[in-house]
Design an enzyme around this catalytic site. Structure first.
Site, PDB file in Angstrom:
ATOM      1  N   CYS A  11       0.843  -1.193   0.000  1.00 54.17           N
ATOM      2  CA  CYS A  11       0.000   0.000   0.000  1.00 54.17           C
ATOM      3  C   CYS A  11       0.876   1.241   0.000  1.00 54.17           C
ATOM      4  O   CYS A  11       2.111   1.164   0.096  1.00 54.17           O
ATOM      5  CB  CYS A  11      -0.941   0.017   1.203  1.00 54.17           C
ATOM      6  N   CYS A  40       3.353   1.778   2.789  1.00 52.86           N
ATOM      7  CA  CYS A  40       4.629   1.059   2.655  1.00 52.86           C
ATOM      8  C   CYS A  40       5.635   1.913   1.905  1.00 52.86           C
ATOM      9  O   CYS A  40       6.832   1.952   2.251  1.00 52.86           O
ATOM     10  CB  CYS A  40       4.426  -0.259   1.922  1.00 52.86           C
ATOM     11  N   ASP A  95      12.356  24.219 -34.499  1.00 53.62           N
ATOM     12  CA  ASP A  95      13.593  24.673 -35.107  1.00 53.62           C
ATOM     13  C   ASP A  95      13.583  24.168 -36.550  1.00 53.62           C
ATOM     14  O   ASP A  95      12.792  23.293 -36.903  1.00 53.62           O
ATOM     15  CB  ASP A  95      14.786  24.106 -34.329  1.00 53.62           C
ATOM     16  N   ASP A 114      17.022  20.467 -32.265  1.00 55.52           N
ATOM     17  CA  ASP A 114      18.025  19.406 -32.361  1.00 55.52           C
ATOM     18  C   ASP A 114      18.941  19.387 -31.151  1.00 55.52           C
ATOM     19  O   ASP A 114      19.796  18.518 -31.028  1.00 55.52           O
ATOM     20  CB  ASP A 114      18.837  19.533 -33.655  1.00 55.52           C
ATOM     21  N   ASP A 170      20.418  25.143 -29.215  1.00 52.94           N
ATOM     22  CA  ASP A 170      19.181  25.662 -28.652  1.00 52.94           C
ATOM     23  C   ASP A 170      19.037  25.418 -27.153  1.00 52.94           C
ATOM     24  O   ASP A 170      17.929  25.397 -26.638  1.00 52.94           O
ATOM     25  CB  ASP A 170      17.976  25.043 -29.374  1.00 52.94           C
TER      26      ASP A 170
END
Length: 790
Positions: free
Chosen positions: A84, A87, A493, A686, A690
């Site tokens: 549960c 736990c 891009d 890519d 960026d």
């Protein structure tokens, strides 16, 4: 040491000190009369501790421990005994308090824990022993070992369910007879007989089938916590004790049928939940089993070439292996001999085979299809791409959104609250309706279920991230699912994202006395360290020519590069970069340049060449963009290329808004401007130039070759070369968000309705058992709908 006139060897100084004390006290005859040697310290060491100490060995850790810092180590563990949310809370709290443990996350849906620790302060064996001390079993994640643990747990549960079902049916028959006798009359002797037979049949169900609930409750109480097993065990014991008292005194009602039904339904629920969780984590399990157990190592000696089949754990970087047709590539490396088609479907989601030859990179887990390949191994074990994908996927599944963390905290005190409410309700009904207090008390204890609240989010995230990976989209941060679902703007891009990222030079315009070969050689020297596709295209085009050496490199991300060649300063980049750093006159872009990239080469005074490149647009780009716009997303294009080139590509792709000549800083400002206007921005790039804008976007997705996955710092990684995976990701993210809301609504609504109804006496014990057991099961089954998404 001298004992009774003989020199006796001692195993250690501790034993020598004890022996000396025995002799000095006048009890040396102990050694004459004893029948066997006393156990040594090693013999007294528990087997479990000896087993865990094996995991401290560096050679053993190579297979599952990742080095994440100078002294920091990270490993995935399997926890057995989790039943549960309480736990999960207990394990996370207990492990986090250990000195030297830096971070711990436990996934309730998969029962996996990811732990990061400082090896100078604590050993892995100490962590495993600490988990064992609170009643749970932990071991390093291993697909085969986990499958064995799963099969063992499944068999045990089926046996317990079988006993409860078979004997429970007999108890139900007796109960029907007792109920019928209560309506139409029954002789006292038969009634007493049926009750004692019911006791006899219920006792094995209680002691054997119900044992997991009692062990779990005792473990929780021993650790001074109250998990879900505590009220379940208490409800079963109260019903059984009340029935035993009624059988002994002949007064009152018996509830043996409720006891066996509780146990049967709860065990059945846990069994189905186990199977559902197994299915939800199927993708991660498949990745874990992707690598073969054995590999064919090839060694060369004076006697010729020798092939040996060795266990995968013995494979090391630098080894040469043979991969036959139909076999799985055992590790990452490069092909040294052969050519064949290879499928990377499990890693990228693309089922189309890829032809690879000498020099090509192979990823462990790929399948060789046609011809034998010889591979030089470069990464093994936790350093492979497959291991990295598993680690990132598991990290995403283990991350806990705020609602999950709240649910786990609630679970830690929810059960205690239920016990308090049950005590008050029981006392009330004892005073006002003594004949009804026992079944109502049992119903209150059993009916509630905090597990559904804790399962609501992690099961959906595990199923969604696994399904996304099957489409070729790797989720690194689970929060990105929600953000992707509600994003309003999608920014692409250009190079390597909407285009294939493999531009070729279509035209070289020489603008000075230098010829094409010379300007190409100079440009290649400047671009030799560049990772940009345009730079790689120039280096490729110059291959075979006389190489030039450049020094004093300065890189201007998204703009250009400067360096010195034979003492002269050179610049290469876009028009704005050349204008800002040189006195060279500008040059008009040719009318037939199309949407290709334009790169200029100049010294400090004069423009020498203009390189025109063409990069083909991805076939699926227009369809992907159209689908995104139909889903209500505003699509934009941001590129560092000339505005005319960016606009032409945007027109062909179906994008209305396009920006050109943008530096990484310009892109960052544009994203921030949109966010200030209330937009939720998804950025797809890519990942090369960026980094700032990807970090600023609400959700970032990088186009990345699987071989470089470990370098990707984004929310998601598009492993597939097909942009269509992006649409699948958006659709799955929206469905995931919808299912999480449904699960949370059900979990909260069930408990808010069930507890008051049980307290008011409207829920019979058998109804409480069915409601509690089905509550968490429904949450898991609802989340599994994500695994069937296309």
């Amino acid at each position: 040491m001298a004992i009774n006139g003989h020199d006796e060897p001692m195993c250690c100084y501790g034993c020598q000190a004890v022996a000396q004390a025995i002799v000095d006290s006048g009890n040396a005859d102990f050694y004459r009369h004893r029948t066997a040697a006393s156990p040594t310290g090693q013999a007294l060491l528990p087997d479990f501790i000896r087993q865990t100490q094996v995991y401290d060995h560096p050679e053993v850790q190579k297979t599952f421990v990742r080095v994440s810092g100078e002294h920091q180590r990270e490993a995935a563990l399997i926890l057995e005994g989790i039943v549960c949310a309480a736990c999960v809370w207990l394990n996370e709290r207990h492990i986090a308090q250990l000195p030297g443990v830096l971070d711990v996350q436990v996934n309730y849906a998969t029962h996996r824990a990811r732990i990061r620790w400082d090896e100078t302060r604590i050993k892995l064996s100490d962590i495993l022993q600490a988990i064992h001390n609170i009643g749970y079993t932990a071991h390093p994640y291993d697909p085969q070992q986990q499958q064995q643990a799963f099969d063992r747990e499944r068999r045990n549960q089926l046996r317990r369910i079988g006993i409860a079902g078979v004997l429970g049916m007999q108890v139900m028959v007796l109960s029907i007879a007792l109920y019928a006798g209560g309506w139409s009359g029954m002789e006292a002797g038969f009634k007493t007989f049926f009750r004692w037979v019911g006791l006899l049949l219920t006792t094995p169900v209680l002691l054997y089938s119900g044992a997991p609930f009692f062990r779990g409750a005792w473990r929780d109480l021993r650790n001074r916590t109250v998990g879900m097993d505590v009220p379940v065990a208490l409800g079963i014991l109260v019903a059984f004790a009340g029935s035993l008292h009624a059988s002994w005194t002949g007064q009152g009602e018996v509830y043996y049928d409720s006891v066996v039904m509780f146990i049967f339904f709860l065990l059945s629920s846990r069994y189905f939940e186990l199977m559902a969780r197994k299915r939800g984590a199927e993708t991660l399990e498949q990745l874990g089993r992707a690598l073969p157990a054995m590999a064919t190592r090839v060694t060369t000696s004076a006697d010729g070439e020798q092939q040996d089949i060795i266990p995968l754990v013995e494979l090391q970087a630098g080894d040469t292996v043979l991969v036959r047709p139909g076999e799985t590539v055992p590790a990452d490396g490069h092909i040294t001999a052969g050519e064949s088609s290879v499928t990377e479907a499990l890693l990228t989601g693309e089922s189309t085979p890829i032809t690879k030859g000498v020099g090509a990179r192979l990823i462990g887990g790929s399948i060789n299809i046609e011809s034998p390949l010889t591979l030089r191994v470069e990464q093994v074990g936790v350093d492979t791409v497959l291991a990295e994908i598993m680690r990132l996927l598991e990290r995403a599944q283990n991350e806990k959104p705020a609602i999950t963390r709240l649910a786990d905290r609630v679970a830690s005190w929810f059960v205690a609250t239920v016990l308090l409410v049950a005590a008050v309700v029981g006392l009330y009904w004892w005073q006002h309706a003594p004949d009804s207090w026992l079944p109502i008390l049992v119903s209150v204890l059993v009916v509630t279920c905090p597990c559904a609240l804790s399962l609501a989010t992690p099961t959906a995230i595990s199923a969604a991230t696994g399904t996304m990976l099957g489409h070729g989209l790797l989720t690194i941060r689970s929060q990105s699912l929600e953000t992707l679902a509600r994003c309003s703007h999608v920014i692409f891009d250009k190079t390597g994202t909407l285009t294939l990222g493999t531009p070729v030079i279509t035209r070289i315009l020489c603008l000075s006395h230098l010829n094409k070969r010379t300007v190409l050689g100079i440009a290649a020297a400047l671009e030799q360290q560049s990772e940009h596709p345009a730079g790689k295209a120039i280096v490729t085009a110059a291959a075979g020519g006389k190489p030039l050496t450049a020094t004093d490199f300065k890189n201007f991300p998204g703009a250009g590069i400067s360096a010195r060649i034979d003492g002269q300063q050179w610049f290469i980049g876009n028009a704005e970069f050349i204008a800002a750093h040189t006195d060279a006159a500008s040059h008009k872009l040719p009318a037939d340049a199309g949407y290709g990239t334009c790169v200029l080469l100049s010294d400090t005074r004069q423009l020498h060449a203009l390189f025109l490149m063409r990069d083909a647009m991805r076939e699926e780009a227009p369809a992907v963009i159209k689908t995104l716009e139909q889903a209500g997303k505003k699509v934009l294009l941001m590129s560092g290329d000339h505005p005319a080139a960016a606009q032409q590509l945007a027109s062909e792709a179906g994008i209305e808004v396009a920006y050109g000549n943008m530096t990484p800083v310009d892109k960052l400002h544009q994203v921030q401007s949109l966010q200030q206007q209330g937009a939720v921005v998804a950025m797809i790039g890519d990942g090369i130039n960026d980094a700032p804008v990807l970090a600023a976007a609400d959700v970032s997705i990088v186009m990345r070759d699987a071989a470089n996955i470990s370098q990707a710092s984004a929310d998601m990684v598009l492993l597939s070369n097909h942009l269509g995976a992006l649409n699948s990701g958006v659709r799955l993210a929206r469905k995931t968000l919808r299912i999480i809301k449904q699960n949370l609504t059900w979990a909260v609504g069930y408990n808010l309705i069930a507890l008051p109804a049980a307290a008011l006496g409207y829920v019979a014990p058998w109804m409480a058992a069915i409601g509690m057991s089905s509550s968490s099961l429904l949450v898991v089954l609802n989340a599994l709908r994500l695994t069937r998404s296309k």
